[in-house]
Enzyme design. Sequence first.
Site, mmCIF file in Angstrom:
data_model
loop_
_atom_site.group_PDB
_atom_site.id
_atom_site.type_symbol
_atom_site.label_atom_id
_atom_site.label_comp_id
_atom_site.label_asym_id
_atom_site.label_seq_id
_atom_site.Cartn_x
_atom_site.Cartn_y
_atom_site.Cartn_z
ATOM 1 N N LEU A 71 12.152 -19.763 -4.647
ATOM 2 C CA LEU A 71 11.115 -18.906 -4.053
ATOM 3 C C LEU A 71 9.767 -19.221 -4.690
ATOM 4 C CD1 LEU A 71 10.475 -16.356 -2.236
ATOM 5 C CD2 LEU A 71 10.642 -15.021 -4.343
ATOM 6 N N ASP B 7 0.833 -1.207 0.000
ATOM 7 C CA ASP B 7 0.000 0.000 0.000
ATOM 8 C C ASP B 7 0.867 1.256 0.000
ATOM 9 O OD1 ASP B 7 -2.282 1.506 0.062
ATOM 10 O OD2 ASP B 7 -2.735 1.140 2.169
ATOM 11 N N HIS C 149 2.793 3.408 -9.047
ATOM 12 C CA HIS C 149 2.670 1.971 -9.326
ATOM 13 C C HIS C 149 3.939 1.454 -10.014
ATOM 14 C CE1 HIS C 149 -1.322 2.075 -7.828
ATOM 15 N NE2 HIS C 149 -1.848 2.741 -8.846
HETATM 16 C C1 FPP Z 1 -1.707 0.237 -3.392
HETATM 17 O O1 FPP Z 1 -1.304 1.577 -3.490
HETATM 18 C C2 FPP Z 1 -1.218 -0.568 -4.483
HETATM 19 C C3 FPP Z 1 -1.965 -1.125 -5.490
HETATM 20 C C4 FPP Z 1 -3.414 -0.955 -5.634
HETATM 21 C C5 FPP Z 1 -1.389 -1.942 -6.515
HETATM 22 C C6 FPP Z 1 -0.106 -2.619 -6.157
HETATM 23 C C7 FPP Z 1 0.564 -2.849 -7.408
HETATM 24 C C8 FPP Z 1 1.894 -2.842 -7.609
HETATM 25 C C9 FPP Z 1 2.922 -2.702 -6.564
HETATM 26 C C10 FPP Z 1 2.386 -2.973 -8.977
HETATM 27 C C11 FPP Z 1 2.419 -4.379 -9.424
HETATM 28 C C12 FPP Z 1 1.057 -4.864 -9.723
HETATM 29 C C13 FPP Z 1 0.412 -4.776 -10.884
HETATM 30 C C14 FPP Z 1 -1.034 -5.114 -10.971
HETATM 31 C C15 FPP Z 1 1.110 -4.324 -12.114
HETATM 32 P P1 FPP Z 1 -2.437 2.684 -3.531
HETATM 33 O O2 FPP Z 1 -2.593 3.086 -4.954
HETATM 34 O O3 FPP Z 1 -3.659 2.194 -2.850
HETATM 35 O O4 FPP Z 1 -1.752 3.814 -2.695
HETATM 36 P P2 FPP Z 1 -2.484 4.943 -1.850
HETATM 37 O O5 FPP Z 1 -3.223 4.239 -0.744
HETATM 38 O O6 FPP Z 1 -1.347 5.765 -1.346
HETATM 39 O O7 FPP Z 1 -3.383 5.698 -2.788
#
Ligand code: FPP
Length: 243
Positions: A134, A23, A40
């Site tokens: 892994l 997150d 991302h």
């Molecule tokens: C949460 O951050 C993260 C996600 C919803 C996606 C996690 C994805 C990755 C690390 C990239 C790899 C995965 C894919 C599908 C390519 P948030 O956007 O909720 O952050 P915030 O809470 O600060 O808004």
Amino acid sequence: MAAEQDSGLPVPGGPRHVAIIMDGNGRWAEQRRLPRVAGHRAGVDAVRRVVRAAPEIGIDTLTLYAFSSENWRRPADEVSDLMSLLRHHLVSELDELNSNGARIHLIGDWRRLRPEIVERLEHAVAVTRANSRLQLAVALNYGARDELVRAARHLAAEARAGRLDPAAIDEALLDGALDTAALPPVDLIIRTSGEQRMSNFLLWQAAYAELLFVPTLWPDFDAARLREAAQAFARRERRYGGR
Ligand code: FPP
């Protein structure tokens, strides 16, 4: 403890299976006045670091919450950016995953993603199948309640077909009907970015897992943070409901 952290050796008494709610990508990007997709992208770099570091720390199974069944509610352009990242990295990271000895597993209702992505996912699973350093489980279109509903439906269908006596359904059987059936028990669940919620992640599997909430935003997470988390786990005493 710097020497211990930098040792590059497995953490004694550390977790075997670590699951991560990644997150904070959006906030990381906002802090830099960048579009959310930049967060991302930086999150993908953090995934690469963690996949490299996990076996050195003694973690043999890593489960990553990449896209939840609730993430479809995000703006269409953000969903589309995440799917593009996924489509691209499923191809570009395969050599790296193979050189790290990572075997891909998928959990969630990932077969309902776009056909082109489903094909690439199946390919990634197939070409990493022989790797054993892994176990890397990626949660895609995953929701824990949905996983339990699908398992219940499967067991009910087996019972209706006469292959299963409902009285034979116990914890082990239900556990074996979940998406995580091939994986060892989850020892530690980490959520980054300071939020302290499970967000429909591994609810059944979390029954005896240790939970760790860290303030680091996911794109800033690295090998040292993962090692610290494994050390924090090793310091905790697990009782499994016993005294
Ligand atoms: C949460 O951050 C993260 C996600 C919803 C996606 C996690 C994805 C990755 C690390 C990239 C790899 C995965 C894919 C599908 C390519 P948030 O956007 O909720 O952050 P915030 O809470 O600060 O808004």
